[in-house]
Design a protein around this motif. Structure first.
Motif, mmCIF file in Angstrom:
data_model
loop_
_atom_site.group_PDB
_atom_site.id
_atom_site.type_symbol
_atom_site.label_atom_id
_atom_site.label_comp_id
_atom_site.label_asym_id
_atom_site.label_seq_id
_atom_site.Cartn_x
_atom_site.Cartn_y
_atom_site.Cartn_z
ATOM 1 N N GLN A 198 0.808 -1.215 0.000
ATOM 2 C CA GLN A 198 0.000 0.000 0.000
ATOM 3 C C GLN A 198 0.844 1.270 0.000
ATOM 4 O O GLN A 198 1.865 1.342 0.686
ATOM 5 C CB GLN A 198 -0.926 0.015 1.226
ATOM 6 C CG GLN A 198 -2.006 -1.043 1.191
ATOM 7 C CD GLN A 198 -2.871 -1.036 2.442
ATOM 8 O OE1 GLN A 198 -2.726 -0.170 3.301
ATOM 9 N NE2 GLN A 198 -3.776 -2.003 2.550
ATOM 10 N N THR A 199 0.411 2.263 -0.754
ATOM 11 C CA THR A 199 1.018 3.586 -0.632
ATOM 12 C C THR A 199 0.573 4.196 0.681
ATOM 13 O O THR A 199 -0.413 3.769 1.294
ATOM 14 C CB THR A 199 0.582 4.514 -1.780
ATOM 15 O OG1 THR A 199 -0.829 4.747 -1.677
ATOM 16 C CG2 THR A 199 0.908 3.920 -3.139
ATOM 17 N N TYR B 54 -3.036 5.586 0.422
ATOM 18 C CA TYR B 54 -4.018 4.503 0.366
ATOM 19 C C TYR B 54 -4.200 3.906 1.760
ATOM 20 O O TYR B 54 -5.328 3.684 2.215
ATOM 21 C CB TYR B 54 -3.543 3.444 -0.630
ATOM 22 C CG TYR B 54 -4.490 2.278 -0.864
ATOM 23 C CD1 TYR B 54 -5.314 2.253 -1.986
ATOM 24 C CD2 TYR B 54 -4.528 1.185 0.005
ATOM 25 C CE1 TYR B 54 -6.170 1.175 -2.227
ATOM 26 C CE2 TYR B 54 -5.378 0.110 -0.215
ATOM 27 C CZ TYR B 54 -6.194 0.109 -1.333
ATOM 28 O OH TYR B 54 -7.037 -0.957 -1.562
ATOM 29 N N GLN C 276 -1.703 4.242 -6.434
ATOM 30 C CA GLN C 276 -1.587 2.895 -5.884
ATOM 31 C C GLN C 276 -1.394 1.862 -6.990
ATOM 32 O O GLN C 276 -0.552 0.956 -6.872
ATOM 33 C CB GLN C 276 -2.831 2.553 -5.066
ATOM 34 C CG GLN C 276 -2.841 1.138 -4.498
ATOM 35 C CD GLN C 276 -1.727 0.891 -3.507
ATOM 36 O OE1 GLN C 276 -1.759 1.361 -2.382
ATOM 37 N NE2 GLN C 276 -0.710 0.147 -3.927
ATOM 38 N N ARG D 65 2.018 1.963 -8.323
ATOM 39 C CA ARG D 65 2.969 1.283 -7.442
ATOM 40 C C ARG D 65 2.924 -0.229 -7.646
ATOM 41 O O ARG D 65 3.965 -0.899 -7.622
ATOM 42 C CB ARG D 65 2.686 1.616 -5.979
ATOM 43 C CG ARG D 65 3.752 1.082 -5.042
ATOM 44 C CD ARG D 65 3.597 1.595 -3.640
ATOM 45 N NE ARG D 65 4.791 1.285 -2.857
ATOM 46 C CZ ARG D 65 4.909 1.527 -1.558
ATOM 47 N NH1 ARG D 65 3.923 2.110 -0.904
ATOM 48 N NH2 ARG D 65 6.013 1.205 -0.921
#
Length: 217
Positions: free
Chosen positions: A53-54, A57, A114, A117
């Motif tokens: 997870q960022t 987020y 997200q 990523r």
């Protein structure tokens, strides 16, 4: 402080311990085992796995529980992710339900970053992300998310959560059943490359970068 005092990372480790103590008490044993795992396999039906997870987020997810110390929980979740920065990180295999990509946690901008990523992680040789498409229909993960951790010198661990707490076991029969379920999920999921293509498509179609569009306009 470590550099100035030559303390060989002591203060960095202490900070990590303090941050992990911010995790819910019932989750701390799992987080400790997760940090030692050599191999992590996870199926996620609702959310991006915590290690991926960022920060924004994670903040949106954790805020749903109305915690007293949201920033402490976010910092603790980010601390968990440091295991991915080790010289020899664990092998991580993730199966995400397609619904995870479409659920707009935190809004379009948060979701776009997200998914970006996830695409970055998918280029790492020690991580593989597969998406279980809607077209798979009924499947072995309908009961919910679960994780299996493997270690070089410890029995495998199966972990799952309900609304109030987490449940961890090293029971061999449970591990065999979970591993079979996971194998079925991997077989039903898209390939790694097709999963990346789907993630990129959802990112562009659902979470358009409006700032770039407005600049072009």
């Amino acid at each position: 402080m470590d550099a100035a005092l030559g303390s060989d990372g002591l203060f960095s480790r202490l900070v990590g311990l303090v941050l992990r103590s911010q995790l819910p008490t019932w989750f701390q044993p799992y987080a400790e085992m997760e940090s030692k795992a050599a191999y992590i396999s996870t199926y996620q039906a609702q959310l991006v796995y915590g290690l991926l997870q960022t920060e924004e987020y994670a903040r949106a997810v954790l805020a749903t529980g109305s915690p007293d110390d949201l920033e402490g929980l976010v910092a603790a979740r980010m601390e968990r992710q440091r295991i991915l920065e080790r010289l020899q990180p664990p092998l991580v295999w993730i199966v995400l339900d397609e619904a995870v990509l479409h659920r707009p946690i935190g809004g379009a901008g948060v979701m776009r970053r997200q998914l970006e990523r996830l695409l970055e992680f998918n280029r790492n040789r020690w991580m593989r992300i597969q998406v279980l498409p809607y077209s798979a229909g009924e499947h072995r993960g309908l009961a919910g998310a679960f994780n299996v951790l493997r270690f070089p010198d410890h029995p495998d661990i199966f972990y799952t959560e309900d609304m109030m707490s987490g449940h961890m076991t090293a029971d061999p029969e449970t591990i065999r059943e979970a591993s079979l379920h996971y194998a079925h999920l991997q077989a039903a999921a898209l390939s790694v490359s097709d999963s990346a293509a789907l993630i990129a498509r959802v990112m562009e179609e659902r979470y358009e970068d409006r700032s770039q569009r407005d600049t072009v306009a």
